[in-house]
Scaffold this motif. Sequence first.
Motif, PDB file in Angstrom:
ATOM      1  N   LYS A   7      34.022  53.600-139.969  1.00 54.66           N
ATOM      2  CA  LYS A   7      34.827  54.548-140.752  1.00 54.66           C
ATOM      3  C   LYS A   7      35.670  55.498-139.899  1.00 54.66           C
ATOM      4  O   LYS A   7      36.869  55.662-140.133  1.00 54.66           O
ATOM      5  CB  LYS A   7      33.930  55.303-141.723  1.00 54.66           C
ATOM      6  N   LYS A  27      34.340  63.596-148.832  1.00 51.51           N
ATOM      7  CA  LYS A  27      35.003  62.590-149.668  1.00 51.51           C
ATOM      8  C   LYS A  27      34.003  61.554-150.202  1.00 51.51           C
ATOM      9  O   LYS A  27      33.926  60.441-149.699  1.00 51.51           O
ATOM     10  CB  LYS A  27      36.119  61.864-148.904  1.00 51.51           C
ATOM     11  N   SER A  41      37.082  59.970-154.477  1.00 53.63           N
ATOM     12  CA  SER A  41      37.947  58.796-154.603  1.00 53.63           C
ATOM     13  C   SER A  41      37.409  57.909-155.717  1.00 53.63           C
ATOM     14  O   SER A  41      36.191  57.753-155.886  1.00 53.63           O
ATOM     15  CB  SER A  41      38.054  58.055-153.273  1.00 53.63           C
ATOM     16  N   LEU A  42      38.345  57.353-156.486  1.00 50.95           N
ATOM     17  CA  LEU A  42      37.981  56.619-157.702  1.00 50.95           C
ATOM     18  C   LEU A  42      38.544  55.200-157.686  1.00 50.95           C
ATOM     19  O   LEU A  42      38.901  54.649-158.729  1.00 50.95           O
ATOM     20  CB  LEU A  42      38.509  57.374-158.928  1.00 50.95           C
ATOM     21  N   GLY A  97      45.278  55.662-148.991  1.00 48.94           N
ATOM     22  CA  GLY A  97      44.202  54.821-149.544  1.00 48.94           C
ATOM     23  C   GLY A  97      44.767  53.632-150.286  1.00 48.94           C
ATOM     24  O   GLY A  97      44.348  52.472-150.076  1.00 48.94           O
ATOM     25  N   VAL A 114      47.557  56.194-159.239  1.00 46.71           N
ATOM     26  CA  VAL A 114      48.193  55.337-158.232  1.00 46.71           C
ATOM     27  C   VAL A 114      49.088  54.296-158.909  1.00 46.71           C
ATOM     28  O   VAL A 114      48.851  53.931-160.064  1.00 46.71           O
ATOM     29  CB  VAL A 114      47.115  54.652-157.354  1.00 46.71           C
ATOM     30  N   GLY A 157      42.486  56.061-158.758  1.00 47.32           N
ATOM     31  CA  GLY A 157      43.079  57.174-158.007  1.00 47.32           C
ATOM     32  C   GLY A 157      42.029  58.078-157.400  1.00 47.32           C
ATOM     33  O   GLY A 157      41.068  57.613-156.782  1.00 47.32           O
TER      34      GLY A 157
HETATM   35  N1  ATP Z   1      42.116  48.750-156.599  1.00 42.86           N
HETATM   36  C1  ATP Z   1      42.829  49.744-156.073  1.00 42.86           C
HETATM   37  N2  ATP Z   1      44.113  49.948-156.473  1.00 42.86           N
HETATM   38  C2  ATP Z   1      44.838  50.973-155.963  1.00 42.86           C
HETATM   39  N3  ATP Z   1      44.355  51.856-155.064  1.00 42.86           N
HETATM   40  C3  ATP Z   1      43.095  51.700-154.645  1.00 42.86           C
HETATM   41  C4  ATP Z   1      42.258  50.631-155.119  1.00 42.86           C
HETATM   42  N4  ATP Z   1      41.050  50.748-154.508  1.00 42.86           N
HETATM   43  C5  ATP Z   1      41.128  51.821-153.704  1.00 42.86           C
HETATM   44  N5  ATP Z   1      42.342  52.411-153.786  1.00 42.86           N
HETATM   45  C6  ATP Z   1      42.824  53.620-153.102  1.00 42.86           C
HETATM   46  O1  ATP Z   1      41.951  53.950-152.051  1.00 42.86           O
HETATM   47  C7  ATP Z   1      41.289  55.196-152.313  1.00 42.86           C
HETATM   48  C8  ATP Z   1      39.847  55.111-151.862  1.00 42.86           C
HETATM   49  O2  ATP Z   1      39.200  54.076-152.581  1.00 42.86           O
HETATM   50  P1  ATP Z   1      37.649  54.075-152.963  1.00 42.86           P
HETATM   51  O3  ATP Z   1      37.394  55.090-153.998  1.00 42.86           O
HETATM   52  O4  ATP Z   1      37.313  52.660-153.288  1.00 42.86           O
HETATM   53  O5  ATP Z   1      37.005  54.596-151.600  1.00 42.86           O
HETATM   54  P2  ATP Z   1      35.701  54.118-150.849  1.00 42.86           P
HETATM   55  O6  ATP Z   1      34.687  53.663-151.832  1.00 42.86           O
HETATM   56  O7  ATP Z   1      35.333  55.199-149.906  1.00 42.86           O
HETATM   57  O8  ATP Z   1      36.315  52.900-150.032  1.00 42.86           O
HETATM   58  P3  ATP Z   1      35.821  52.148-148.705  1.00 42.86           P
HETATM   59  O9  ATP Z   1      34.350  52.428-148.528  1.00 42.86           O
HETATM   60  O10 ATP Z   1      36.145  50.697-148.985  1.00 42.86           O
HETATM   61  O11 ATP Z   1      36.659  52.677-147.587  1.00 42.86           O
HETATM   62  C9  ATP Z   1      41.471  55.452-153.805  1.00 42.86           C
HETATM   63  O12 ATP Z   1      41.432  56.832-154.097  1.00 42.86           O
HETATM   64  C10 ATP Z   1      42.847  54.821-154.041  1.00 42.86           C
HETATM   65  O13 ATP Z   1      43.868  55.687-153.610  1.00 42.86           O
END
Ligand code: ATP
Length: 306
Positions: free
Chosen positions: A38, A179, A217-218, A276, A236, A222
Amino acid sequence: MIYTITLNPSIDYVMFTQDFDLGGLNRATRTHKFAGGKGINVSRVLKALDQPSTALGYIGGFPGAFIKNELESAYIHTDFILVEEDTRINVKLKGDTETEINAAGPDVNATNLEALLNQIKVLTTEDYVIIAGSVPKSMPDDIYATIAQICAEKHIPFVVDAEKSLLTQTLPYHPEFVKPNKVELEEMFNLTIKDDHDTIQAARLLMEQGAKHVLVSLGGEGAILVTADACYKATVPNGKVINTVGSGDSTVAGMVAGFAQNKSIEESFRQAVSCGTATAFTEDLATSEQIAAIINKVTITKIEGK
Ligand SMILES: Nc1ncnc2c1ncn2[C@@H]1O[C@H](COP(=O)(O)OP(=O)(O)OP(=O)(O)O)[C@@H](O)[C@H]1O
Ligand SMILES: O=P(O)(O)OC[C@@]1(O)O[C@H](CO)[C@@H](O)[C@@H]1O
């Protein structure tokens, strides 16, 4: 200088297949080997945003040498501590769905631990520390709290992206932001999040415990940013999701770069979410061009505030 700390780096071996047949012989259509973990991903996206950083953490063996070489070839400064065992190789399968297999990683001994803490103890208020990812099993499970405490004592701003108690233990030391994703937030408080209101309530619990900002993060929905006096929702643009590995790390990089560039909180959040999403829409982490191409398509709405 921004310092990213990756205690458990990885080579991410990304394999694209047409379909994936569990138990059968699958042939990859494309493969990539990326320097991962990370904090390292944060350093790589910071570089895309023209923000220099130094990657700290532990590397070992040929995978470790690969990671150091990849970063230095991309002009990212490193100051890794060498460990005896090999750095892990994590497998990321991209068929109809995304499947990840993350390895445990090498042992890190007490001498290695002390060496890292000594690197942090010499940092100053001019520096910025990002702590992200899992902790090797051989390390104390309060290591992130220890690092956070050093940062707090020396007034070094820091950010945390980690699971469960690894993150919550750092809150009393007031991280600039944390985050969690939605699932991590649910796990921290053993609750079910149904909507944005629930997300904000849970994020505020992290702020009550000491976080200055919380960016939840979602995924494709978004993100939500909660500050002391307002909440923002980012939505997004549509696009083809190719590889979401590292999208959360890209979000962290975008936010930290926004702070370093003295952008407003809203513009930092927009940059974070753009990073992201740009990463989710590409095979590797997002490039500066890919981020720039979507930044005006991310909408930020103030959903609560004074
Ligand atoms: N399917 C998607 N479509 C568009 N944007 C996405 C998508 N998945 C992730 N993102 C972008 O990436 C950001 C982070 O994603 P997520 O919430 O999945 O984080 P995470 O679980 O910490 O990810 P990872 O562990 O894979 O790094 C989201 O807020 C969004 O901006
Ligand atoms: O096992 P951890 O440390 O929780 O996560 C490691 C990892 O999945 O996180 C990055 C994506 O966020 C990848 O580069 C890496 O393989």
